[in-house]
Scaffold this motif. Structure first.
Motif, PDB file in Angstrom:
ATOM      1  N   GLU A 155      -4.731  -4.466  11.863  1.00 25.44           N
ATOM      2  CA  GLU A 155      -3.623  -3.563  11.562  1.00 25.44           C
ATOM      3  C   GLU A 155      -3.624  -3.184  10.086  1.00 25.44           C
ATOM      4  OE1 GLU A 155      -0.293  -1.159  11.753  1.00 25.44           O
ATOM      5  OE2 GLU A 155      -1.633  -1.868  13.344  1.00 25.44           O
ATOM      6  N   PHE A 156      -3.953  -4.137   9.212  1.00 26.04           N
ATOM      7  CA  PHE A 156      -3.983  -3.856   7.779  1.00 26.04           C
ATOM      8  C   PHE A 156      -5.138  -2.937   7.391  1.00 26.04           C
ATOM      9  CE2 PHE A 156      -0.708  -6.940   7.135  1.00 26.04           C
ATOM     10  CZ  PHE A 156      -0.190  -6.685   5.865  1.00 26.04           C
ATOM     11  N   LYS A 157      -6.144  -2.804   8.248  1.00 27.71           N
ATOM     12  CA  LYS A 157      -7.234  -1.861   7.973  1.00 27.71           C
ATOM     13  C   LYS A 157      -6.758  -0.419   8.047  1.00 27.71           C
ATOM     14  CE  LYS A 157     -10.899  -4.897   9.713  1.00 27.71           C
ATOM     15  NZ  LYS A 157     -11.917  -5.097  10.796  1.00 27.71           N
ATOM     16  N   HIS A 158      -5.670  -0.206   8.801  1.00 27.85           N
ATOM     17  CA  HIS A 158      -5.178   1.155   9.027  1.00 27.85           C
ATOM     18  C   HIS A 158      -3.848   1.431   8.341  1.00 27.85           C
ATOM     19  CE1 HIS A 158      -8.323   1.500  12.070  1.00 27.85           C
ATOM     20  NE2 HIS A 158      -7.895   0.368  12.597  1.00 27.85           N
ATOM     21  N   ASN A 159      -3.096   0.388   8.049  1.00 28.46           N
ATOM     22  CA  ASN A 159      -1.773   0.567   7.440  1.00 28.46           C
ATOM     23  C   ASN A 159      -1.511  -0.543   6.437  1.00 28.46           C
ATOM     24  OD1 ASN A 159      -0.546   2.819   9.214  1.00 28.46           O
ATOM     25  ND2 ASN A 159      -1.270   1.330  10.720  1.00 28.46           N
ATOM     26  N   SER A 160      -0.689  -0.260   5.459  1.00 28.65           N
ATOM     27  CA  SER A 160      -0.349  -1.267   4.460  1.00 28.65           C
ATOM     28  C   SER A 160       1.089  -1.738   4.670  1.00 28.65           C
ATOM     29  CB  SER A 160      -0.511  -0.707   3.045  1.00 28.65           C
ATOM     30  OG  SER A 160       0.358   0.401   2.842  1.00 28.65           O
ATOM     31  N   TYR A 161       1.337  -3.011   4.372  1.00 28.83           N
ATOM     32  CA  TYR A 161       2.656  -3.597   4.521  1.00 28.83           C
ATOM     33  C   TYR A 161       2.938  -4.493   3.325  1.00 28.83           C
ATOM     34  CZ  TYR A 161       2.124  -2.102   9.367  1.00 28.83           C
ATOM     35  OH  TYR A 161       1.919  -1.349  10.510  1.00 28.83           O
TER      36      TYR A 161
END
Length: 257
Positions: A155-161
């Motif tokens: 998920e972090f490959k596509h979006n940042s949190y």
């Protein structure tokens, strides 16, 4: 007036989704109803009505003409239980009517829900992760923490949190993610288990608090920006409370019987 009695002694949201199907049936047929929900695993008092404690009755009490005991059209309102083998879009569509029922009838207009801090994440972009552990293996092999961590990394490959909120009933999983995620991790201080026995079967003290904890944890999960969840009644309620397309099931092999 109809009286719906739920006395199954199952998990908190398993019971609630069962009674919600009954509420939906009465509402669709313009029938008044009153709910009595007893579950000794979430109450320290004999025969306490959990529905009155945690949710809102829609109608004032009137003479009862029909009583329904643990009988609701669950399979009709929740097709394929909570989504066995279904994709997220289909599940989203299946949950629209139950979610709207919660809103229209104001079923969660209760002090417990109203006191939850809806600004808990303080504007930080947060990934929600739910690991249902302990006794959930009766429905299928539990995902390892390593596989869930892989889902997080993907998920972090596509979006940042900014933060990751973890909801789990398993102490071992919490400790694993504390070590792997460090200060990025957020979690509540809810009680958790260390074995394959569900907390609600563990005869804990202050059983009512256990219900409050799972309500709070599920609402906080619903407020995250994107959710990686396990198939469970807890995640289903969380999705219902704040329904949108921002979720993914990690364990599509789980099958509810």
């Amino acid at each position: 007036m109809n009286k719906l009695i739920i006395n199954r002694n199952c998990g908190f949201f398993s019971d609630f989704l069962t009674l919600l199907a009954g509420i939906m049936y009465f509402n669709d047929n313009n029938q008044k109803f009153n709910v009595e929900w007893v579950n000794h695993m979430y109450s320290d008092l004999p025969n306490e009505n959990l529905y009155d404690k945690f949710f809102k009755q829609v109608y004032d009490i009137e003479p009862v003409t029909l009583t329904f005991l643990n009988l609701t059209p669950y399979g009709y309102y929740f097709p394929e239980a909570i989504g066995n083998g279904l994709d997220e879009l289909t599940i989203l569509n299946n949950l629209k009517k139950p979610s709207q029922t919660l809103i229209d009838l104001k079923l969660t207009d209760n002090i417990i829900f109203n006191n939850i801090d809806k600004n808990y994440f303080k504007g930080l972009k947060t990934l929600g992760v739910q690991k249902r552990g302990t006794d959930h293996s009766i429905h299928g092999a539990l995902l390892s923490d390593e596989i869930i961590l892989s889902n997080i990394n993907d998920e972090f490959k596509h979006n940042s949190y900014d933060k990751i909120y973890l909801m789990t009933d398993d102490n071992n999983s919490l400790n694993f993610f504390k070590k792997e995620l460090g200060d990025t991790l957020i979690h509540t201080e809810s009680r958790r288990g260390d074995s394959n026995v569900g907390l609600h079967f563990s005869n804990l003290s202050n059983k009512s608090k256990l219900a409050e904890e799972v309500i709070i944890d599920s609402i906080l999960l619903s407020l995250t920006d994107f959710k990686l969840v396990s198939r469970s009644n807890v995640s289903t309620f969380s999705l219902l409370y704040n329904l949108n397309e921002n979720f993914k099931y990690m364990d599509k092999h789980i099958h509810y019987r």
